[in-house]
Structure formats: structure tokens, C-alpha cells
Design a protein around this motif. Structure first.
Motif, PDB file in Angstrom:
ATOM      1  N   THR A 115       0.611  -1.323   0.100  1.00  0.00           N
ATOM      2  CA  THR A 115      -0.038   0.182  -0.022  1.00  0.00           C
ATOM      3  C   THR A 115       0.530   1.295   0.314  1.00  0.00           C
ATOM      4  OG1 THR A 115      -1.670  -1.525   1.129  1.00  0.00           O
ATOM      5  CG2 THR A 115      -2.091   1.242   1.313  1.00  0.00           C
ATOM      6  N   THR A 118       2.618   1.738  -3.152  1.00  0.00           N
ATOM      7  CA  THR A 118       1.474   2.264  -3.964  1.00  0.00           C
ATOM      8  C   THR A 118       1.441   3.425  -3.979  1.00  0.00           C
ATOM      9  OG1 THR A 118       1.118  -0.323  -4.367  1.00  0.00           O
ATOM     10  CG2 THR A 118      -0.406   1.610  -5.729  1.00  0.00           C
ATOM     11  N   ILE A 119       1.323   3.746  -2.929  1.00  0.00           N
ATOM     12  CA  ILE A 119       0.931   5.570  -2.815  1.00  0.00           C
ATOM     13  C   ILE A 119       1.990   6.454  -3.473  1.00  0.00           C
ATOM     14  CG2 ILE A 119       0.812   7.327  -1.110  1.00  0.00           C
ATOM     15  CD1 ILE A 119      -1.259   5.076   0.569  1.00  0.00           C
ATOM     16  N   SER A 203      -3.103  10.885   0.950  1.00  0.00           N
ATOM     17  CA  SER A 203      -3.192   9.929   0.845  1.00  0.00           C
ATOM     18  C   SER A 203      -3.381   8.832   1.243  1.00  0.00           C
ATOM     19  CB  SER A 203      -2.340   9.011  -0.645  1.00  0.00           C
ATOM     20  OG  SER A 203      -2.156   9.722  -1.373  1.00  0.00           O
ATOM     21  N   LEU A 204      -2.448   8.524   2.582  1.00  0.00           N
ATOM     22  CA  LEU A 204      -2.321   8.250   3.654  1.00  0.00           C
ATOM     23  C   LEU A 204      -3.863   8.193   4.354  1.00  0.00           C
ATOM     24  CD1 LEU A 204       1.096   8.046   5.247  1.00  0.00           C
ATOM     25  CD2 LEU A 204       0.353   6.322   4.311  1.00  0.00           C
ATOM     26  N   LYS A 206      -6.352   8.481   3.775  1.00  0.00           N
ATOM     27  CA  LYS A 206      -7.808   7.311   3.540  1.00  0.00           C
ATOM     28  C   LYS A 206      -7.055   5.920   3.176  1.00  0.00           C
ATOM     29  CE  LYS A 206      -8.241  11.210  -0.247  1.00  0.00           C
ATOM     30  NZ  LYS A 206      -8.193  11.229  -1.749  1.00  0.00           N
ATOM     31  N   GLU A 207      -5.893   5.740   3.130  1.00  0.00           N
ATOM     32  CA  GLU A 207      -5.648   4.054   4.364  1.00  0.00           C
ATOM     33  C   GLU A 207      -5.500   3.698   5.067  1.00  0.00           C
ATOM     34  OE1 GLU A 207      -5.997   1.896   1.317  1.00  0.00           O
ATOM     35  OE2 GLU A 207      -6.423   3.434  -0.394  1.00  0.00           O
ATOM     36  N   PHE A 208      -5.091   5.153   6.639  1.00  0.00           N
ATOM     37  CA  PHE A 208      -4.978   4.263   7.906  1.00  0.00           C
ATOM     38  C   PHE A 208      -5.277   5.282   8.046  1.00  0.00           C
ATOM     39  CE2 PHE A 208      -1.747   3.048   4.612  1.00  0.00           C
ATOM     40  CZ  PHE A 208      -1.698   1.331   5.038  1.00  0.00           C
TER      41      PHE A 208
END
Length: 380
Positions: A115, A118-119, A203-204, A206-208
Motif C-alpha cells: 500500500t 503504491t502510494i 493518501s495515507l 485515506k488508507e490508514f
């Protein structure tokens, strides 16, 4: 280049029974065992014969693991990649841009490497693409080739992206537009660094689901983005990039000693102008650090974007080459001669027998022993 005295595989072999204790997951363990067995009888092999009638030399070879993390298996892949990219060079200046993640993110990289990396790819391309599209800086559609590296010279975790970027792009009317100063200046790196940090953290989020203090620490640091001066010539770009494409965490040639359960190897200290120093780690720590750089299964570490992406370059590059001329002659390169007979240097090795992990039959071993005993070594 001469053969290295020591190999990563030697460290893995002498710690075979305890490898599982030094790795974080089964994929890392599987990879380490593949590297340990590379070019040994465990993977089987083949017997080749030179097709030169005056030579007819037999040669025993063990199979390679072909793993992308293996120090022994990158040479041919790198050469093939360089040749393929050479035909895609534009006759324009190229920049080497590096995007680096702060060490604050190291634990997250270990927890969710796919993840986070990819970011990293997506954010780096987004920054370059949008700076290029902005008329204030360029106002054109750009391209990029990016290669992920995760290591520092001491094998610590140090994720960063090496990007090769043409010094310009295609305008709305399909013409090439150079970056400032005839392509010798790309974009302001301080501005890119701030945008890179802001977009990556966004972006982080949104993922964590992490506490606000975690993200505050990320904004408290200056993130590193730098662009090296343009290459001396476009032809040098691919050779330079070839050093990075199939590079691994440590090459066998850097290992200087394996003694008393420790690994000694050379490392450059870039804080001291690239001075070479000698480092020593226990076997356990060496294997642990090496395992940090084994990428998730199937993760793509070399990516092409924009006008250099696979979906666009077949259409765009020929038009640009017609407009600006080619960098390299449009001719088929000579074949890669890794099957050349090492004895006579003229014939080609042809496989005459293949065997599995049980080894070659005894009669083949007798032939090889008789040959080695009766044939003078002409390569000496």
C-alpha cells in the motif's frame, strides 16, 4: 568483473536451519531459500556442449533461481532491459529525480509495504505530471520511468524512488516543448517537496486510521525531493538507469569477509562525500536487514508513466523521433552472447542433457571428469 569471493547465498546456507527466525513472513522465507539454492545442485541443472567442431567442450551448469532479489540473477535481465529501452530514447535532455520517504514511515512500510509503495509511485507521478501541465512551469504532457529502491548502503530501510524524466513534454497541438533553459532546468524542488508531502499524507489518511499526532510528525519534517542536473547525453540515460533497474539491496562484490558468524561489507557514507567504509553485522542481523527489501509477491518495482507508458509510447515516440531525430541508429543490436563457449570463445553452448535435484547420471560425470583431466585449460 572477477567472481566475488563471498556471496549472500553463503550467509543463507550456513544459517539454513534458522532462516525462519530472521524473517517476517513466509514469502520472505521462500525467497531466501530460493537465493540459497541458486546455482546449486538443489535446483537441478544441465550439461552443455560447444558446437564448435574443434572444441566440443562439455560444461556442467546448475540452474539459477531467477528471483529478482538474487545477486546472481540480474546481469542478463539488466542487459535485456537496457537494450529494450535504448530504442525508446528521445533526443532531449533527461533528468534524474529522486523522491524519498522519511524514516518516520519505516514501520508503516514494514506493516503494509504494498500500500505505501503504491502510494509513493502514484504521488510522485502526480506531482511531476501536474507541475508539467501547469503553464507556469511547462504546460505540456510529460513522461516518467520510476524504479523503487528500499535500502540504504548499510541495508537499513530507506524507501525512495529513482525517476528518469525527459526535459519537456507534448503540448496540446502535439509538438514537443522543452523545459526551461532549453530543457536544462526542470521544476523548483522545494515546491515539489511540499506538494509531494501534502499529497502523500493525504493518501495515507485515506488508507490508514492513525492518530493525528502521527500525521503531525510527518508534516514536521522536510521531505526530500531532488533533481540532478541533466545527463551529458540521452545515450547515457539508459546505461545510467540500468544501474538502478535490477539492482538489489547488496551485491556479492561488496561482501569482504564471512568469519565468526559475522558479515563484513563495504558501504558508502554519503554524509562524508561517498567515502567507503567497512561495516560488520552478525549473520542474524544481516539476514534480517536483507529481508526488509524483499518486495511483496507480484509487486511491480519498475513503472512507466505518461508519454512513456506502454499504452502511449508506441504511438507517441515514433512521431517525436520523426520530429526531433533519433538518438540511436534504427538497427537491430547484436545478440547477447551469454551462451558463448568460455573455452574457445567462438562456439555456442548447446544443451545436451538436463537433470533434476538428484544430479546428473554417473556416466555424464565420468565424461566431465575425463575431459577436465585430459583437456588443458585454454582460458587460464
Amino acid at each position: 568483473m572477477s567472481r566475488p569471493l563471498y556471496q549472500v547465498a553463503d550467509v543463507l546456507e550456513r544459517n539454513e536451519e534458522s532462516l525462519s527466525a530472521y524473517t517476517g513472513n513466509t514469502w520472505q522465507l521462500r525467497t531466501l531459500h530460493a537465493l540459497r539454492k541458486c546455482r546449486t545442485a538443489a535446483l537441478g541443472g544441465h550439461i552443455d556442449r560447444c558446437d564448435n567442431g574443434q572444441c566440443r567442450q562439455l560444461q556442467l551448469s546448475y540452474n539459477s533461481c531467477r528471483n529478482r532479489h538474487c545477486p546472481q540473477c540480474q546481469g542478463h535481465k539488466r542487459e535485456a532491459w537496457i537494450r529494450a529501452r535504448g530504442s525508446e530514447l528521445l533526443n532531449v535532455p533527461y533528468f534524474h529525480v529522486v523522491f524519498t520517504l522519511p524514516d518516520t514511515l519505516n514501520q508503516l512500510c514494514l506493516h503494509a509495504p504494498k500500500t505505501v509503495y503504491t502510494i509513493l509511485f502514484g504521488t510522485a507521478w502526480g506531482v511531476l505530471r501536474d507541475f508539467g501541465a501547469d503553464p507556469k512551469f511547462l504546460g505540456a504532457d510529460m513522461g516518467m520511468v520510476a524504479i523503487l529502491h528500499t535500502w540504504g548502503q548499510n541495508l537499513s530501510l530507506h524507501p525512495h524512488l529513482h525517476c528518469i524524466v525527459p526535459g519537456g513534454g507534448i503540448t496540446a497541438n502535439g509538438k514537443w516543448k522543452y523545459a526551461r533553459n532549453k530543457g536544462k532546468y526542470l521544476f523548483p524542488v522545494k515546491a515539489m517537496s511540499k506538494v509531494f508531502r501534502a499529497r502523500f499524507v493525504e493518501s495515507l489518511r485515506k488508507e490508514f486510521d492513525r492518530p493525528r499526532s502521527f500525521y503531525d510528525k510527518l508534516f514536521a519534517k522536510d521531505w526530500v525531493v531532488y533533481a540532478k542536473r541533466p545527463f551529458a547525453s540521452p545515450q547515457y540515460v539508459v546505461e545510467y538507469l540500468g544501474r538502478y533497474t535490477h539492482k538489489i539491496a547488496i551485491s556479492n562484490h561488496r561482501i569482504t569477509s564471512l568469519a565468526d558468524g559475522r558479515v563484513s561489507f563495504t558501504a558508502k557514507d554519503y554524509r562524508k562525500g561517498g567515502a567507503v567504509q567497512l561495516l560488520g553485522l552478525s549473520d542474524a542481523e544481516f539476514i534480517r536487514r536483507f529481508g526488509l527489501h524483499i518486495l511483496p509477491k507480484g509487486f511491480v518495482r519498475i513503472r512507466h508513466y505518461g508519454i512513456l507508458s506502454s499504452s502511449r509510447k508506441k504511438m507517441v515516440l515514433p512521431l517525436l523521433m520523426a520530429e526531433m531525430g533519433r538518438c540511436t541508429p534504427e538497427e537491430k543490436p547484436p545478440p547477447i552472447l551469454h551462451r558463448r563457449c568460455p573455452r574457445c570463445k567462438e562456439g555456442t553452448l548447446v544443451t545436451v542433457f538436463m537433470f533434476d535435484g538428484r544430479g546428473p547420471p554417473e556416466h555424464w560425470m565420468v565424461k566431465l571428469e575425463n575431459q577436465n583431466r585430459n583437456t588443458p585449460n585454454k582460458t587460464a
